[in-house]
Design a protein around this motif. Structure first.
Motif, PDB file in Angstrom:
ATOM      1  N   ASP A  42       0.835  -1.199   0.000  1.00 43.70           N
ATOM      2  CA  ASP A  42       0.000   0.000   0.000  1.00 43.70           C
ATOM      3  C   ASP A  42       0.869   1.247   0.000  1.00 43.70           C
ATOM      4  O   ASP A  42       1.810   1.372   0.774  1.00 43.70           O
ATOM      5  CB  ASP A  42      -0.914   0.015   1.241  1.00 43.70           C
ATOM      6  CG  ASP A  42      -2.014  -1.032   1.161  1.00 43.70           C
ATOM      7  OD1 ASP A  42      -2.356  -1.442   0.041  1.00 43.70           O
ATOM      8  OD2 ASP A  42      -2.530  -1.419   2.220  1.00 43.70           O
ATOM      9  N   ASP A  43       0.519   2.169  -0.887  1.00 48.07           N
ATOM     10  CA  ASP A  43       1.197   3.461  -0.957  1.00 48.07           C
ATOM     11  C   ASP A  43       0.406   4.440  -0.108  1.00 48.07           C
ATOM     12  O   ASP A  43      -0.740   4.735  -0.400  1.00 48.07           O
ATOM     13  CB  ASP A  43       1.250   3.930  -2.417  1.00 48.07           C
ATOM     14  CG  ASP A  43       1.819   5.340  -2.567  1.00 48.07           C
ATOM     15  OD1 ASP A  43       2.429   5.851  -1.612  1.00 48.07           O
ATOM     16  OD2 ASP A  43       1.634   5.928  -3.640  1.00 48.07           O
ATOM     17  N   LYS A  44       1.003   4.924   0.949  1.00 43.82           N
ATOM     18  CA  LYS A  44       0.318   5.848   1.846  1.00 43.82           C
ATOM     19  C   LYS A  44       0.950   7.243   1.838  1.00 43.82           C
ATOM     20  O   LYS A  44       0.550   8.106   2.581  1.00 43.82           O
ATOM     21  CB  LYS A  44       0.313   5.281   3.261  1.00 43.82           C
ATOM     22  CG  LYS A  44      -0.448   3.966   3.369  1.00 43.82           C
ATOM     23  CD  LYS A  44      -0.589   3.542   4.806  1.00 43.82           C
ATOM     24  CE  LYS A  44      -1.238   2.206   5.003  1.00 43.82           C
ATOM     25  NZ  LYS A  44      -2.411   1.904   4.269  1.00 43.82           N
ATOM     26  N   GLU A  45       1.940   7.437   0.962  1.00 37.17           N
ATOM     27  CA  GLU A  45       2.638   8.725   0.930  1.00 37.17           C
ATOM     28  C   GLU A  45       2.014   9.652  -0.115  1.00 37.17           C
ATOM     29  O   GLU A  45       1.875   9.287  -1.282  1.00 37.17           O
ATOM     30  CB  GLU A  45       4.110   8.499   0.600  1.00 37.17           C
ATOM     31  CG  GLU A  45       4.943   9.737   0.753  1.00 37.17           C
ATOM     32  CD  GLU A  45       6.419   9.454   0.580  1.00 37.17           C
ATOM     33  OE1 GLU A  45       7.094  10.288  -0.039  1.00 37.17           O
ATOM     34  OE2 GLU A  45       6.897   8.417   1.061  1.00 37.17           O
ATOM     35  N   SER A  46       1.658  10.845   0.315  1.00 40.45           N
ATOM     36  CA  SER A  46       1.067  11.838  -0.590  1.00 40.45           C
ATOM     37  C   SER A  46       2.152  12.514  -1.418  1.00 40.45           C
ATOM     38  O   SER A  46       3.286  12.670  -0.958  1.00 40.45           O
ATOM     39  CB  SER A  46       0.330  12.907   0.214  1.00 40.45           C
ATOM     40  OG  SER A  46      -0.753  12.340   0.898  1.00 40.45           O
ATOM     41  N   PRO A  47       1.794  12.966  -2.621  1.00 41.84           N
ATOM     42  CA  PRO A  47       2.758  13.750  -3.408  1.00 41.84           C
ATOM     43  C   PRO A  47       3.069  15.071  -2.710  1.00 41.84           C
ATOM     44  O   PRO A  47       2.312  15.522  -1.849  1.00 41.84           O
ATOM     45  CB  PRO A  47       2.005  14.021  -4.719  1.00 41.84           C
ATOM     46  CG  PRO A  47       0.892  13.030  -4.770  1.00 41.84           C
ATOM     47  CD  PRO A  47       0.541  12.739  -3.350  1.00 41.84           C
ATOM     48  N   SER A  48       4.161  15.679  -3.112  1.00 35.16           N
ATOM     49  CA  SER A  48       4.490  17.006  -2.586  1.00 35.16           C
ATOM     50  C   SER A  48       3.499  18.027  -3.133  1.00 35.16           C
ATOM     51  O   SER A  48       2.843  17.807  -4.152  1.00 35.16           O
ATOM     52  CB  SER A  48       5.922  17.391  -2.955  1.00 35.16           C
ATOM     53  OG  SER A  48       6.036  17.528  -4.363  1.00 35.16           O
ATOM     54  N   GLY A  93      -4.488   7.258  -4.811  1.00 31.15           N
ATOM     55  CA  GLY A  93      -5.500   8.176  -4.297  1.00 31.15           C
ATOM     56  C   GLY A  93      -5.002   9.136  -3.240  1.00 31.15           C
ATOM     57  O   GLY A  93      -5.788   9.905  -2.683  1.00 31.15           O
ATOM     58  N   ASN A  94      -3.708   9.126  -2.956  1.00 30.51           N
ATOM     59  CA  ASN A  94      -3.147  10.077  -2.000  1.00 30.51           C
ATOM     60  C   ASN A  94      -3.118  11.466  -2.642  1.00 30.51           C
ATOM     61  O   ASN A  94      -2.773  11.599  -3.816  1.00 30.51           O
ATOM     62  CB  ASN A  94      -1.729   9.670  -1.597  1.00 30.51           C
ATOM     63  CG  ASN A  94      -1.699   8.306  -0.957  1.00 30.51           C
ATOM     64  OD1 ASN A  94      -2.456   8.030  -0.040  1.00 30.51           O
ATOM     65  ND2 ASN A  94      -0.838   7.429  -1.460  1.00 30.51           N
ATOM     66  N   VAL A  95      -3.479  12.473  -1.870  1.00 35.77           N
ATOM     67  CA  VAL A  95      -3.593  13.829  -2.388  1.00 35.77           C
ATOM     68  C   VAL A  95      -2.658  14.755  -1.612  1.00 35.77           C
ATOM     69  O   VAL A  95      -2.581  14.690  -0.381  1.00 35.77           O
ATOM     70  CB  VAL A  95      -5.054  14.340  -2.267  1.00 35.77           C
ATOM     71  CG1 VAL A  95      -5.178  15.764  -2.794  1.00 35.77           C
ATOM     72  CG2 VAL A  95      -6.007  13.407  -3.005  1.00 35.77           C
TER      73      VAL A  95
END
Length: 136
Positions: free
Chosen positions: A25-31, A102-104
């Protein structure tokens, strides 16, 4: 996934039981997008651009907001043309990035732009003359 086997003659076995596999799972939001600016401004459109965001997996796109209302989704580049604007009007823009998971990101800082006024005034009509007096 399901796996089957076949031999040199092309005979195929039945498939194995299905199993499910997931990626981590990717839980890191973009900068947050930065350096929002106007590339072109006219009386009814503006082109805004910004510095690309970064992400541990990859940025999928951007969403653009005008006056806190989302006006564009799934923008893949770092610029957007907003059309149908009203001349001599001030608008406030911001941008957010998102990734495939879906990380924002947080929104960029607000950027304010005023469209130009390139419309000439209408010509005078119904001109009339009146009595002219001479000043002494």
């Amino acid at each position: 996934y399901s796996v089957g086997a076949f031999d040199a003659a092309g005979n195929m076995s039945g498939g194995s039981d299905f199993i499910e596999a997931r990626t981590a799972d990717d839980k890191e939001s973009p900068s947050r997008p930065t350096s929002l600016q106007a590339n072109s401004v006219s009386e009814n459109q503006v082109i805004i651009q910004w510095t690309a965001s970064s992400d541990n997996v990859g940025v999928r796109g951007y969403r653009v907001y005008r006056d806190n209302t989302k006006i564009a989704t799934d923008i893949t580049g770092t610029s957007y043309r907003d059309t149908g604007l009203t001349h001599s009007t001030t608008y406030t823009y911001s941008v957010e990035a998102f990734d495939a998971a879906g990380n924002v990101s947080g929104r960029s800082g607000d950027f304010e732009i005023t469209t130009s006024d390139e419309t000439s005034p209408s010509k005078p009509t119904n001109l009339r003359t009146g009595a002219v007096t001479e000043a002494m």
